[in-house]
Design an enzyme around this catalytic site. Sequence first.
Site, PDB file in Angstrom:
ATOM      1  N   ASP A   8      -0.706  51.328  34.316  1.00  0.00           N
ATOM      2  CA  ASP A   8       0.351  51.752  35.383  1.00  0.00           C
ATOM      3  C   ASP A   8       1.497  52.770  34.666  1.00  0.00           C
ATOM      4  OD1 ASP A   8      -0.738  49.155  36.037  1.00  0.00           O
ATOM      5  OD2 ASP A   8       0.806  49.069  37.593  1.00  0.00           O
ATOM      6  N   GLU A  39       0.639  53.608  40.888  1.00  0.00           N
ATOM      7  CA  GLU A  39       1.425  52.906  41.766  1.00  0.00           C
ATOM      8  C   GLU A  39       3.002  52.843  41.537  1.00  0.00           C
ATOM      9  OE1 GLU A  39       1.722  48.866  42.402  1.00  0.00           O
ATOM     10  OE2 GLU A  39       2.085  48.379  40.037  1.00  0.00           O
ATOM     11  N   ASN A  40       3.246  53.093  40.113  1.00  0.00           N
ATOM     12  CA  ASN A  40       4.640  53.006  39.780  1.00  0.00           C
ATOM     13  C   ASN A  40       5.222  54.363  39.364  1.00  0.00           C
ATOM     14  OD1 ASN A  40       3.392  50.144  38.339  1.00  0.00           O
ATOM     15  ND2 ASN A  40       5.188  50.048  40.088  1.00  0.00           N
ATOM     16  N   ASN A  67       0.074  47.167  44.622  1.00  0.00           N
ATOM     17  CA  ASN A  67       1.208  46.445  45.699  1.00  0.00           C
ATOM     18  C   ASN A  67       2.224  47.516  46.179  1.00  0.00           C
ATOM     19  OD1 ASN A  67       1.644  45.996  42.801  1.00  0.00           O
ATOM     20  ND2 ASN A  67       3.384  44.736  43.570  1.00  0.00           N
ATOM     21  N   HIS A  68       2.631  48.387  45.311  1.00  0.00           N
ATOM     22  CA  HIS A  68       3.704  49.240  45.775  1.00  0.00           C
ATOM     23  C   HIS A  68       3.241  50.748  46.149  1.00  0.00           C
ATOM     24  CE1 HIS A  68       6.408  46.625  43.722  1.00  0.00           C
ATOM     25  NE2 HIS A  68       5.973  46.857  42.667  1.00  0.00           N
ATOM     26  N   HIS A 151      -6.033  45.199  40.509  1.00  0.00           N
ATOM     27  CA  HIS A 151      -4.278  45.102  40.531  1.00  0.00           C
ATOM     28  C   HIS A 151      -4.014  43.701  40.783  1.00  0.00           C
ATOM     29  CE1 HIS A 151      -0.830  47.317  39.968  1.00  0.00           C
ATOM     30  NE2 HIS A 151      -0.347  46.644  40.869  1.00  0.00           N
ATOM     31  N   HIS A 176      -1.390  46.044  36.779  1.00  0.00           N
ATOM     32  CA  HIS A 176      -0.034  45.258  37.696  1.00  0.00           C
ATOM     33  C   HIS A 176       0.667  44.560  36.868  1.00  0.00           C
ATOM     34  CE1 HIS A 176       2.192  43.479  40.414  1.00  0.00           C
ATOM     35  NE2 HIS A 176       1.790  42.102  39.945  1.00  0.00           N
ATOM     36  N   HIS A 178       1.266  45.187  33.331  1.00  0.00           N
ATOM     37  CA  HIS A 178       2.023  46.049  32.411  1.00  0.00           C
ATOM     38  C   HIS A 178       2.076  45.708  31.025  1.00  0.00           C
ATOM     39  CE1 HIS A 178       4.518  48.176  35.928  1.00  0.00           C
ATOM     40  NE2 HIS A 178       3.397  47.827  36.218  1.00  0.00           N
TER      41      HIS A 178
END
Length: 256
Positions: A8, A39-40, A67-68, A151, A176, A178
């Site tokens: 991520d 995603e981040n 998820n983001h 994830h 996810h 991290h």
Amino acid sequence: MHILFLGDVMGRPGREALRRELPGLRERHAPDLVIVNAENASGGVGLAPPEARELLALGADVLTGGNHTFRFKELQALMNADHRVLRPANRPPGTPGQGMTVVRTAAGVPVAVCSLLGRVFMEPAECPFLAVDALLASLDPEISHVVVDFHAEATSEKQAMAWHLDGRATLVAGTHTHVQTADARILPHGTAAVTDAGMCGVAASVLGMDPAIIVKKFVTSLPARFELAKGEGTVQGLLVHTDDATGRATAVFPIS
Ligand SMILES: [Fe+2]
Ligand SMILES: [Fe+2]
């Protein structure tokens, strides 16, 4: 083949770390394909089109989701137009974008890349195990290289996915959480796996966020607006060597 998978990317420090480190990683490891969980990438939560384009321009061949992913609705049009930008496959039918893509290396070898979301301690999603079975069944049997970004929150679910795909995927990389886990390995039927690939972001942080804010939130139990940690980012992920003929992993190296 050499495949570089990076965890991520947390906001600007993560993107800047990629800009700084990718040329050296390319020189040392000669990856044929670079896959990045994005995603981040925009401000630490979500992916917006400018940062998606930035990561692709830096040399990512495929961006995977989480998820983001849908935080910025502008991404939907980009995902529909550019198959290199993935969202998790196990979202409800009708979700914009795609959860799997097939890209070709410079040598012309096709590689399927798939993005999946876990369900344990996560928002509701369709079953990732059945979803990945359906995706693999839909693939051209000539495609031997398959990379899966799973994830997910729970170690157990991530390890179960790796075993579920042993012999059917080249790499199952958890994302996810991290924090890079020390379990990168090759399962008996040739699938490389790691519970979490780690993060591209500021290491002196809580998952890439400013630790003072997160500590205060835990101590006070009051809501807080998270901010990205400041400082220089690091790059984490893994490098996988594969057998070109079978698509199975022959070696896996964590990168940090
Ligand atoms: Fe993340
Ligand atoms: Fe996530």
